[in-house]
Design an enzyme around this catalytic site. Sequence first.
Site, PDB file in Angstrom:
ATOM      1  N   LYS A  13       0.771  -1.350  -0.110  1.00  0.00           N
ATOM      2  CA  LYS A  13      -0.432  -0.241   0.058  1.00  0.00           C
ATOM      3  C   LYS A  13       0.690   0.990   0.187  1.00  0.00           C
ATOM      4  O   LYS A  13       0.859   1.790  -0.999  1.00  0.00           O
ATOM      5  CB  LYS A  13      -0.739   0.286   1.398  1.00  0.00           C
ATOM      6  CG  LYS A  13      -1.780  -1.147   0.953  1.00  0.00           C
ATOM      7  CD  LYS A  13      -2.794  -0.812   2.560  1.00  0.00           C
ATOM      8  CE  LYS A  13      -2.238  -0.925   3.683  1.00  0.00           C
ATOM      9  NZ  LYS A  13      -2.235  -2.077   4.375  1.00  0.00           N
ATOM     10  N   ARG A  88      -9.472   1.451   8.964  1.00  0.00           N
ATOM     11  CA  ARG A  88      -9.150  -0.375   9.494  1.00  0.00           C
ATOM     12  C   ARG A  88      -9.633  -1.084   9.869  1.00  0.00           C
ATOM     13  O   ARG A  88     -10.041  -2.454   9.927  1.00  0.00           O
ATOM     14  CB  ARG A  88      -7.823  -0.371  10.253  1.00  0.00           C
ATOM     15  CG  ARG A  88      -7.117  -1.248  10.319  1.00  0.00           C
ATOM     16  CD  ARG A  88      -5.629  -1.523   9.235  1.00  0.00           C
ATOM     17  NE  ARG A  88      -4.352  -1.377   9.898  1.00  0.00           N
ATOM     18  CZ  ARG A  88      -3.493  -0.808   9.397  1.00  0.00           C
ATOM     19  NH1 ARG A  88      -2.842  -0.154   8.453  1.00  0.00           N
ATOM     20  NH2 ARG A  88      -2.130  -1.030  10.504  1.00  0.00           N
ATOM     21  N   ARG A 127      11.530  -5.774   5.359  1.00  0.00           N
ATOM     22  CA  ARG A 127      11.171  -3.687   4.741  1.00  0.00           C
ATOM     23  C   ARG A 127      12.556  -3.086   5.742  1.00  0.00           C
ATOM     24  O   ARG A 127      12.342  -3.196   7.207  1.00  0.00           O
ATOM     25  CB  ARG A 127       9.636  -3.957   5.838  1.00  0.00           C
ATOM     26  CG  ARG A 127       9.519  -2.672   5.176  1.00  0.00           C
ATOM     27  CD  ARG A 127       7.634  -2.704   5.014  1.00  0.00           C
ATOM     28  NE  ARG A 127       7.388  -1.759   6.033  1.00  0.00           N
ATOM     29  CZ  ARG A 127       5.665  -2.568   6.375  1.00  0.00           C
ATOM     30  NH1 ARG A 127       5.435  -1.708   5.431  1.00  0.00           N
ATOM     31  NH2 ARG A 127       4.868  -2.365   7.841  1.00  0.00           N
ATOM     32  N   ARG A 160      10.948  -1.174  11.400  1.00  0.00           N
ATOM     33  CA  ARG A 160      10.364  -0.395  12.676  1.00  0.00           C
ATOM     34  C   ARG A 160      10.424  -1.773  13.324  1.00  0.00           C
ATOM     35  O   ARG A 160      10.405  -2.736  13.114  1.00  0.00           O
ATOM     36  CB  ARG A 160       9.072  -0.367  11.546  1.00  0.00           C
ATOM     37  CG  ARG A 160       9.170   0.837  10.827  1.00  0.00           C
ATOM     38  CD  ARG A 160       7.837   0.756  10.223  1.00  0.00           C
ATOM     39  NE  ARG A 160       6.912   0.612  10.759  1.00  0.00           N
ATOM     40  CZ  ARG A 160       4.988   0.290   9.767  1.00  0.00           C
ATOM     41  NH1 ARG A 160       5.575   0.700   8.975  1.00  0.00           N
ATOM     42  NH2 ARG A 160       3.968   0.053  10.291  1.00  0.00           N
ATOM     43  N   ARG A 171      -0.129  -9.061  14.062  1.00  0.00           N
ATOM     44  CA  ARG A 171      -0.673  -7.039  12.589  1.00  0.00           C
ATOM     45  C   ARG A 171      -1.356  -8.261  12.024  1.00  0.00           C
ATOM     46  O   ARG A 171      -2.321  -7.167  11.694  1.00  0.00           O
ATOM     47  CB  ARG A 171       0.697  -6.464  12.877  1.00  0.00           C
ATOM     48  CG  ARG A 171       0.826  -5.146  13.473  1.00  0.00           C
ATOM     49  CD  ARG A 171       2.027  -4.661  12.992  1.00  0.00           C
ATOM     50  NE  ARG A 171       1.548  -3.578  12.043  1.00  0.00           N
ATOM     51  CZ  ARG A 171       3.104  -3.764  10.868  1.00  0.00           C
ATOM     52  NH1 ARG A 171       4.697  -4.596  11.215  1.00  0.00           N
ATOM     53  NH2 ARG A 171       2.692  -3.010   9.763  1.00  0.00           N
TER      54      ARG A 171
HETATM   55  P1  AMP Z   1       0.732   0.445   9.350  1.00  0.00           P
HETATM   56  O1  AMP Z   1       2.462   1.438   9.243  1.00  0.00           O
HETATM   57  O2  AMP Z   1      -0.431   1.079   8.316  1.00  0.00           O
HETATM   58  O3  AMP Z   1       1.282  -0.940   9.076  1.00  0.00           O
HETATM   59  O4  AMP Z   1       0.491   1.051  10.771  1.00  0.00           O
HETATM   60  C1  AMP Z   1       1.562   1.043  11.811  1.00  0.00           C
HETATM   61  C2  AMP Z   1       0.903   0.523  13.440  1.00  0.00           C
HETATM   62  O5  AMP Z   1      -0.010   2.040  13.290  1.00  0.00           O
HETATM   63  C3  AMP Z   1      -0.240  -0.372  13.355  1.00  0.00           C
HETATM   64  O6  AMP Z   1      -0.372  -1.557  14.506  1.00  0.00           O
HETATM   65  C4  AMP Z   1      -1.205   0.136  14.719  1.00  0.00           C
HETATM   66  O7  AMP Z   1      -0.765  -0.198  15.209  1.00  0.00           O
HETATM   67  C5  AMP Z   1      -1.334   1.614  13.687  1.00  0.00           C
HETATM   68  N1  AMP Z   1      -2.168   2.021  12.885  1.00  0.00           N
HETATM   69  C6  AMP Z   1      -2.442   2.088  11.836  1.00  0.00           C
HETATM   70  N2  AMP Z   1      -3.627   2.507  10.666  1.00  0.00           N
HETATM   71  C7  AMP Z   1      -4.692   1.908  12.238  1.00  0.00           C
HETATM   72  C8  AMP Z   1      -5.237   2.232  12.062  1.00  0.00           C
HETATM   73  N3  AMP Z   1      -6.549   2.489  10.672  1.00  0.00           N
HETATM   74  N4  AMP Z   1      -6.322   1.591  13.018  1.00  0.00           N
HETATM   75  C9  AMP Z   1      -5.969   1.794  14.355  1.00  0.00           C
HETATM   76  N5  AMP Z   1      -4.355   2.044  14.105  1.00  0.00           N
HETATM   77  C10 AMP Z   1      -3.802   1.957  13.715  1.00  0.00           C
END
Ligand code: AMP
Length: 222
Positions: A13, A88, A127, A160, A171
């Site tokens: 994404k 999400r 990553r 990360r 996740r």
């Molecule tokens: P990502 O970079 O999209 O993988 O997001 C990293 C982390 O941010 C996730 O594991 C969640 O802790 C938090 N996060 C990202 N997007 C959301 C969302 N829409 N709702 C809740 N937590 C989120």
Amino acid sequence: MIVVLLGPQGSGKGTQADLLEQRLGLIHVASGDVLRAARAGDSELGATVRRYYDAGELVPDEITIQLLLQAIREASDRGGVLLDGFPRTVLQARALDAALSAEGERVGCVVDLTAPLDVVRERLVGRMMCRSEGHIYNTATNPPRVAGICDVDGSELYQRPDDYPEAIAKRLAIWAEENGALEEYYRRSGVLRTVDANRDRREVADELVALLRDGCGAGAEG
Ligand code: AMP
């Protein structure tokens, strides 16, 4: 136009959003970036976000919705928006729809980037992200020109904390739990399209550009 990218972590994404930003001029709003900025804050909010984020758990809807709607508002003042990682959950999707409809706007296209879970797991393990602007690399499939350094801005690359294997498993499990209902929500509203993300990222980007130039395509599932 407001475009939402769905798909598991590691489906590309963020990479696709960067490519679409360059090719279509859409503004990329990544929930991970917005929450990472909040996480860095020296406040109660920062501490709460840190607790959930670092455990690989979803940040509570109430906080996420408030921060993301604000970021979307700021971006949409400047042009079309590409949402990556938000919504999400169905609750987040409903909050987004309500906020947009209050401004006479709506989500114009939702693209589900599909890839087998063993493929996305591999991608996440390799990553690397740059410290300065979050540009994304993969040690196996998309390495930087110089190891450990971002091609675009020269900043340091890091892994990360939520890309460590235990957090990845958590996740992806959370994603699997939430995603079915979210897809159903957007399928019902007729804007859901599917793109195979298990291909070279340029091929995926070409298909996305064609789809969005075609106003989200007429012939796909709806
Ligand atoms: P990502 O970079 O999209 O993988 O997001 C990293 C982390 O941010 C996730 O594991 C969640 O802790 C938090 N996060 C990202 N997007 C959301 C969302 N829409 N709702 C809740 N937590 C989120």
